[in-house]
Design an enzyme around this catalytic site. Structure first.
Site, PDB file in Angstrom:
ATOM      1  NE  ARG A 179     -30.282 -20.466  14.247  1.00  0.00           N
ATOM      2  CZ  ARG A 179     -31.368 -20.659  13.763  1.00  0.00           C
ATOM      3  NH1 ARG A 179     -32.177 -19.941  13.023  1.00  0.00           N
ATOM      4  NH2 ARG A 179     -31.941 -21.863  14.226  1.00  0.00           N
ATOM      5  CD  GLU A 229     -32.890 -14.246  18.024  1.00  0.00           C
ATOM      6  OE1 GLU A 229     -32.078 -14.471  17.081  1.00  0.00           O
ATOM      7  OE2 GLU A 229     -33.915 -15.162  18.182  1.00  0.00           O
ATOM      8  CG  HIS A 272     -35.942 -16.203  15.569  1.00  0.00           C
ATOM      9  ND1 HIS A 272     -34.617 -16.698  16.151  1.00  0.00           N
ATOM     10  CD2 HIS A 272     -36.048 -17.166  14.283  1.00  0.00           C
ATOM     11  CE1 HIS A 272     -33.869 -17.744  15.450  1.00  0.00           C
ATOM     12  NE2 HIS A 272     -34.968 -17.994  14.323  1.00  0.00           N
TER      13      HIS A 272
HETATM   14  C1  GLV Z   1     -35.566 -21.443  13.175  1.00  0.00           C
HETATM   15  O1  GLV Z   1     -34.999 -20.384  13.227  1.00  0.00           O
HETATM   16  C2  GLV Z   1     -35.202 -22.523  12.857  1.00  0.00           C
HETATM   17  O2  GLV Z   1     -33.870 -22.853  12.816  1.00  0.00           O
HETATM   18  O3  GLV Z   1     -35.941 -23.541  12.672  1.00  0.00           O
END
Ligand code: GLV
Length: 344
Positions: free
Chosen positions: A247, A276, A294
């Site tokens: 994250r 983000e 991501h």
């Molecule tokens: C992606 O970042 C997730 O948490 O599934």
């Protein structure tokens, strides 16, 4: 026969839609287009309109959203991370929350390695060089990068893994083929590290100082927010690389831009960002950062399975049953949950 109404904030892969249809669930997908997400008002209206909410990690689900509907039977997020949902408030309000753990472990570990290799060997830059038709003559200094394996230095490289849950351990497993030594640090899972013969426990600073590659895999919590800031980046070797597919807020992104620009470290591979989809000023202009949108869990099979898991959790919520992947299972024993089910 309709078994209830699920509101899905944005389109999820077909296996999830199919599982809902097979269970006789009416599903509303909000998404208008691929670039525009929901406004806060639209999320609230959606939560108010349904029996179960399927959000994505892009929608903050806080007290206001959850309080909009006192018959909401549950939340089934399509993601393993759930830092966008205030789970404490959900539990207080009697709302079970579920996620999609496990299935994306390997896919995320694979992408972590793709980032490590891409940044260490300048893969995107070399690709851009080719498509710009700049390759005129092979040269011994063309895009020389760093080895992950012992390579020319004949020295084993050190991979430092911060956050040693399922994904951290899967990243460690992949290091075997590169003949690396693995150091690992996880303030909440020291036993997990010491039980794994592939990794050696290291204190946080020790790991930063000794690693050639640092890979971040902690959950985002108040404790891990800005876990890596200026002081930590300055502890790393100037030849070291950092990778984040966890994250964004785990790294102080402005400090990272300075670290990369001033070469406190050699490079960074990022799949996630602090704010983000925005990036810190200057990040996109750096030649030693590899940046992805991501996509760590983005394989067709894994995203399909995640959607299916979210749908399965949603169907359980609708039926008033325990969801297979509840993150707050203690909610099922609360009066708030019982009352909520009785109302709905
Ligand atoms: C992606 O970042 C997730 O948490 O599934």
């Amino acid at each position: 026969m309709s078994q209830g109404h699920v509101f899905i904030t944005r389109r999820i892969p077909d296996p999830g839609m199919k599982a809902l249809a097979e269970a006789g669930v009416r599903a509303t997908v909000f998404q208008k287009n691929e670039e525009k997400g929901l406004t806060r008002e639209e999320v609230i209206a959606g939560a108010r309109s349904c029996d179960v909410l399927i959000p994505l990690l892009t929608e903050p689900i806080d007290r206001e959203v959850m309080s909009a509907n006192d018959t909401l039977r549950g939340i089934a997020q399509m993601a393993v991370g759930f830092n966008n949902i205030d789970v404490e408030v959900a539990t207080e309000l009697g709302i079970p929350v579920a996620n999609t753990p496990g299935v994306l472990t390997d896919t995320t570990a694979d992408l972590t390695w793709a980032l490590l290799m891409a940044v260490a060997r300048h893969v995107p830059q070399a690709h851009n060089y080719m498509v710009a038709d700049r390759y005129k003559l092979w040269g011994p200094n063309l895009f020389t990068g760093a080895d992950l394996s012992p390579g020319g230095s004949e020295q084993r490289k050190v991979l430092g893994i911060i956050g040693y849950g399922r994904i951290g351990a899967a990243v460690a497993k992949r290091s075997v083929g590169f003949d690396m030594d693995v150091l690992a640090y996880d303030p909440f899972n020291k036993d997990g590290v010491t039980a794994d013969p592939l990794a050696e426990w290291a204190e946080f600073d020790e790991l930063l100082e000794q690693s050639d590659f640092v890979s971040l895999h902690p959950l985002l919590t108040p404790e891990t927010h800005h876990l890596i800031g200026e002081a930590e980046l300055r502890k790393m070797k100037p030849t070291a690389y950092i990778v984040n597919a966890a994250r964004g807020p785990v790294i102080d992104e402005k400090a990272l831009v300075r670290a990369l620009r001033e070469r406190w470290i050699a490079g960074a591979g990022l799949d996630v960002y602090e704010d983000e989809p925005a990036m810190a000023p200057g990040l996109a202009e750096l030649d030693n950062a590899v940046l992805l949108p991501h996509i760590a869990s983005a394989s067709i099979d894994t995203r399909g399975k995640m959607a299916w898991m979210a749908a399965t959790n949603a169907v359980a919520h609708l039926k008033g049953q325990r969801a297979p992947n509840a993150v707050n299972p203690e909610v099922y024993d609360t009066e708030a949950y019982r009352q909520r089910l009785a109302r709905s």
